[in-house]
Design a protein around this motif. Sequence first.
Motif, mmCIF file in Angstrom:
data_model
loop_
_atom_site.group_PDB
_atom_site.id
_atom_site.type_symbol
_atom_site.label_atom_id
_atom_site.label_comp_id
_atom_site.label_asym_id
_atom_site.label_seq_id
_atom_site.Cartn_x
_atom_site.Cartn_y
_atom_site.Cartn_z
ATOM 1 N N ASN A 157 0.829 -1.203 0.000
ATOM 2 C CA ASN A 157 0.000 0.000 0.000
ATOM 3 C C ASN A 157 0.863 1.253 0.000
ATOM 4 O O ASN A 157 0.517 2.251 -0.635
ATOM 5 C CB ASN A 157 -0.947 0.000 1.203
ATOM 6 N N GLN A 158 1.982 1.203 0.711
ATOM 7 C CA GLN A 158 2.886 2.347 0.751
ATOM 8 C C GLN A 158 3.398 2.678 -0.654
ATOM 9 O O GLN A 158 3.447 3.831 -1.047
ATOM 10 C CB GLN A 158 4.057 2.074 1.695
ATOM 11 N N ALA A 159 3.766 1.671 -1.418
ATOM 12 C CA ALA A 159 4.235 1.901 -2.785
ATOM 13 C C ALA A 159 3.109 2.469 -3.650
ATOM 14 O O ALA A 159 3.355 3.364 -4.475
ATOM 15 C CB ALA A 159 4.774 0.608 -3.390
ATOM 16 N N LYS A 160 1.912 1.965 -3.484
ATOM 17 C CA LYS A 160 0.777 2.497 -4.244
ATOM 18 C C LYS A 160 0.601 3.982 -3.956
ATOM 19 O O LYS A 160 0.333 4.778 -4.867
ATOM 20 C CB LYS A 160 -0.508 1.732 -3.910
ATOM 21 N N GLN A 161 0.751 4.348 -2.699
ATOM 22 C CA GLN A 161 0.596 5.751 -2.323
ATOM 23 C C GLN A 161 1.771 6.606 -2.811
ATOM 24 O O GLN A 161 1.565 7.651 -3.424
ATOM 25 C CB GLN A 161 0.464 5.877 -0.798
ATOM 26 N N GLU A 162 2.983 6.157 -2.524
ATOM 27 C CA GLU A 162 4.149 6.988 -2.812
ATOM 28 C C GLU A 162 4.494 7.059 -4.298
ATOM 29 O O GLU A 162 4.934 8.097 -4.771
ATOM 30 C CB GLU A 162 5.355 6.491 -2.009
ATOM 31 N N LEU A 163 4.316 5.976 -5.023
ATOM 32 C CA LEU A 163 4.706 5.964 -6.436
ATOM 33 C C LEU A 163 3.572 6.308 -7.378
ATOM 34 O O LEU A 163 3.812 6.843 -8.467
ATOM 35 C CB LEU A 163 5.286 4.595 -6.812
ATOM 36 N N LEU A 164 2.331 6.005 -6.982
ATOM 37 C CA LEU A 164 1.202 6.215 -7.887
ATOM 38 C C LEU A 164 0.196 7.249 -7.389
ATOM 39 O O LEU A 164 -0.744 7.576 -8.107
ATOM 40 C CB LEU A 164 0.480 4.881 -8.132
ATOM 41 N N SER A 190 -8.797 6.019 -0.024
ATOM 42 C CA SER A 190 -9.287 4.925 -0.880
ATOM 43 C C SER A 190 -8.856 3.577 -0.319
ATOM 44 O O SER A 190 -9.644 2.623 -0.292
ATOM 45 C CB SER A 190 -8.763 5.078 -2.310
ATOM 46 N N LEU A 191 -7.600 3.497 0.105
ATOM 47 C CA LEU A 191 -7.096 2.243 0.665
ATOM 48 C C LEU A 191 -7.840 1.877 1.949
ATOM 49 O O LEU A 191 -8.207 0.720 2.162
ATOM 50 C CB LEU A 191 -5.592 2.339 0.916
ATOM 51 N N GLU A 192 -8.077 2.867 2.792
ATOM 52 C CA GLU A 192 -8.761 2.624 4.062
ATOM 53 C C GLU A 192 -10.230 2.270 3.850
ATOM 54 O O GLU A 192 -10.756 1.339 4.453
ATOM 55 C CB GLU A 192 -8.648 3.856 4.961
ATOM 56 N N ASP A 193 -10.903 3.013 2.968
ATOM 57 C CA ASP A 193 -12.340 2.818 2.767
ATOM 58 C C ASP A 193 -12.677 1.579 1.939
ATOM 59 O O ASP A 193 -13.715 0.961 2.144
ATOM 60 C CB ASP A 193 -12.958 4.041 2.075
ATOM 61 N N GLY A 197 -9.970 -0.784 0.498
ATOM 62 C CA GLY A 197 -8.938 -1.804 0.436
ATOM 63 C C GLY A 197 -8.180 -1.732 -0.875
ATOM 64 O O GLY A 197 -8.632 -1.120 -1.846
ATOM 65 N N ALA A 198 -7.014 -2.365 -0.907
ATOM 66 C CA ALA A 198 -6.165 -2.317 -2.095
ATOM 67 C C ALA A 198 -6.803 -3.012 -3.284
ATOM 68 O O ALA A 198 -6.556 -2.659 -4.443
ATOM 69 C CB ALA A 198 -4.803 -2.941 -1.796
ATOM 70 N N VAL A 199 -7.622 -4.008 -3.022
ATOM 71 C CA VAL A 199 -8.276 -4.768 -4.089
ATOM 72 C C VAL A 199 -9.664 -4.163 -4.287
ATOM 73 O O VAL A 199 -10.654 -4.637 -3.728
ATOM 74 C CB VAL A 199 -8.335 -6.272 -3.736
ATOM 75 N N SER A 200 -9.707 -3.074 -5.062
ATOM 76 C CA SER A 200 -10.967 -2.355 -5.239
ATOM 77 C C SER A 200 -10.925 -1.491 -6.495
ATOM 78 O O SER A 200 -9.853 -1.148 -7.002
ATOM 79 C CB SER A 200 -11.231 -1.450 -4.027
ATOM 80 N N GLU A 201 -12.106 -1.146 -6.954
ATOM 81 C CA GLU A 201 -12.218 -0.286 -8.131
ATOM 82 C C GLU A 201 -11.568 1.082 -7.924
ATOM 83 O O GLU A 201 -10.801 1.532 -8.786
ATOM 84 C CB GLU A 201 -13.686 -0.132 -8.540
ATOM 85 N N PRO A 202 -11.860 1.788 -6.813
ATOM 86 C CA PRO A 202 -11.233 3.104 -6.667
ATOM 87 C C PRO A 202 -9.704 3.047 -6.702
ATOM 88 O O PRO A 202 -9.049 3.920 -7.288
ATOM 89 C CB PRO A 202 -11.734 3.600 -5.301
ATOM 90 N N VAL A 203 -9.132 2.012 -6.110
ATOM 91 C CA VAL A 203 -7.670 1.911 -6.059
ATOM 92 C C VAL A 203 -7.088 1.658 -7.448
ATOM 93 O O VAL A 203 -6.132 2.313 -7.849
ATOM 94 C CB VAL A 203 -7.210 0.865 -5.030
ATOM 95 N N VAL A 204 -7.664 0.728 -8.222
ATOM 96 C CA VAL A 204 -7.086 0.481 -9.550
ATOM 97 C C VAL A 204 -7.283 1.683 -10.464
ATOM 98 O O VAL A 204 -6.424 1.973 -11.306
ATOM 99 C CB VAL A 204 -7.567 -0.829 -10.212
ATOM 100 N N ARG A 205 -8.373 2.412 -10.305
ATOM 101 C CA ARG A 205 -8.555 3.637 -11.097
ATOM 102 C C ARG A 205 -7.465 4.667 -10.747
ATOM 103 O O ARG A 205 -6.904 5.308 -11.635
ATOM 104 C CB ARG A 205 -9.943 4.231 -10.870
ATOM 105 N N GLU A 206 -7.190 4.803 -9.461
ATOM 106 C CA GLU A 206 -6.134 5.731 -9.035
ATOM 107 C C GLU A 206 -4.763 5.241 -9.481
ATOM 108 O O GLU A 206 -3.876 6.054 -9.785
ATOM 109 C CB GLU A 206 -6.179 5.933 -7.516
ATOM 110 N N MET A 207 -4.569 3.944 -9.541
ATOM 111 C CA MET A 207 -3.297 3.397 -10.022
ATOM 112 C C MET A 207 -3.079 3.753 -11.497
ATOM 113 O O MET A 207 -1.968 4.112 -11.897
ATOM 114 C CB MET A 207 -3.253 1.880 -9.820
ATOM 115 N N VAL A 208 -4.123 3.661 -12.315
ATOM 116 C CA VAL A 208 -4.006 4.056 -13.723
ATOM 117 C C VAL A 208 -3.668 5.535 -13.818
ATOM 118 O O VAL A 208 -2.746 5.933 -14.544
ATOM 119 C CB VAL A 208 -5.301 3.737 -14.510
#
Length: 166
Positions: free
Chosen positions: A60-67, A73-76, A78-89
Motif C-alpha cells: 500500500n505504501q508503494a501504491k501511495q508513494e509511487l502512484l 481509498s485504501l482505508e475505505d 482496500g487495495a483490491v478495489s475499483e477506486p484503487v485500480v482507477r487511481e493506479m491508472v
Amino acid sequence: MTGSDQELFDAGERLGELLERQGRMIATAESCTGGWVAKALTDKAGSSAYVFGGLVTYSNQAKQELLGVTGKSLEDHGAVSEPVVREMVAGALAATGADVAVAISGVAGPGGGSEEKPVGTVWFAWGDNPASTEAVVEHFSGDRDQVRRQAALFALQGVRGFLEAS
C-alpha cells in the motif's frame, strides 16, 4: 484461459503490435501480478517501441508513494478495489507520461482472502486518461500461480480491447 507461457507471449505480442500501429506507449501498474504484464509485453525484442515502463506497487505504501493512491481509498475500500485500480491508472499515466496504462490489484492466495474478496478476486483498470478509464473485477480459480497468470492474460486482452474500441 489458463495463462500459459504461450498464451501470455501471444497476448503480449498482439497488444504490442496494436500499440505500435497506434503509435502509443504503455505503462503498467501491477500489484498481485508482480510485473508479469510488463514481462509479457517485453518478451518480444523491440518492445521499447511501445513499452514505457512498469511499476510493481505491491505494498500500500508503494501504491501511495509511487502512484498517488490516496490513503482514504485504501482505508475505505482496500487495495483490491475499483477506486484503487482507477487511481493506479491515473498515477501511472501521471508518473510516466505514457499514452495508456493498465493497473492490476488482487488476492492471488493462498491466503489473504475474505468472504467479501475471496482468493482469486482481481480488480483491473485501463485507460488513456482518468475520464476514459474502465475498471472491471474478475474471479479466477486455481493456485497462486494460476491466478496470477490468468490475471496477467486478462489484463493484456482487456487493454487490447480498450484500444481497439477507442
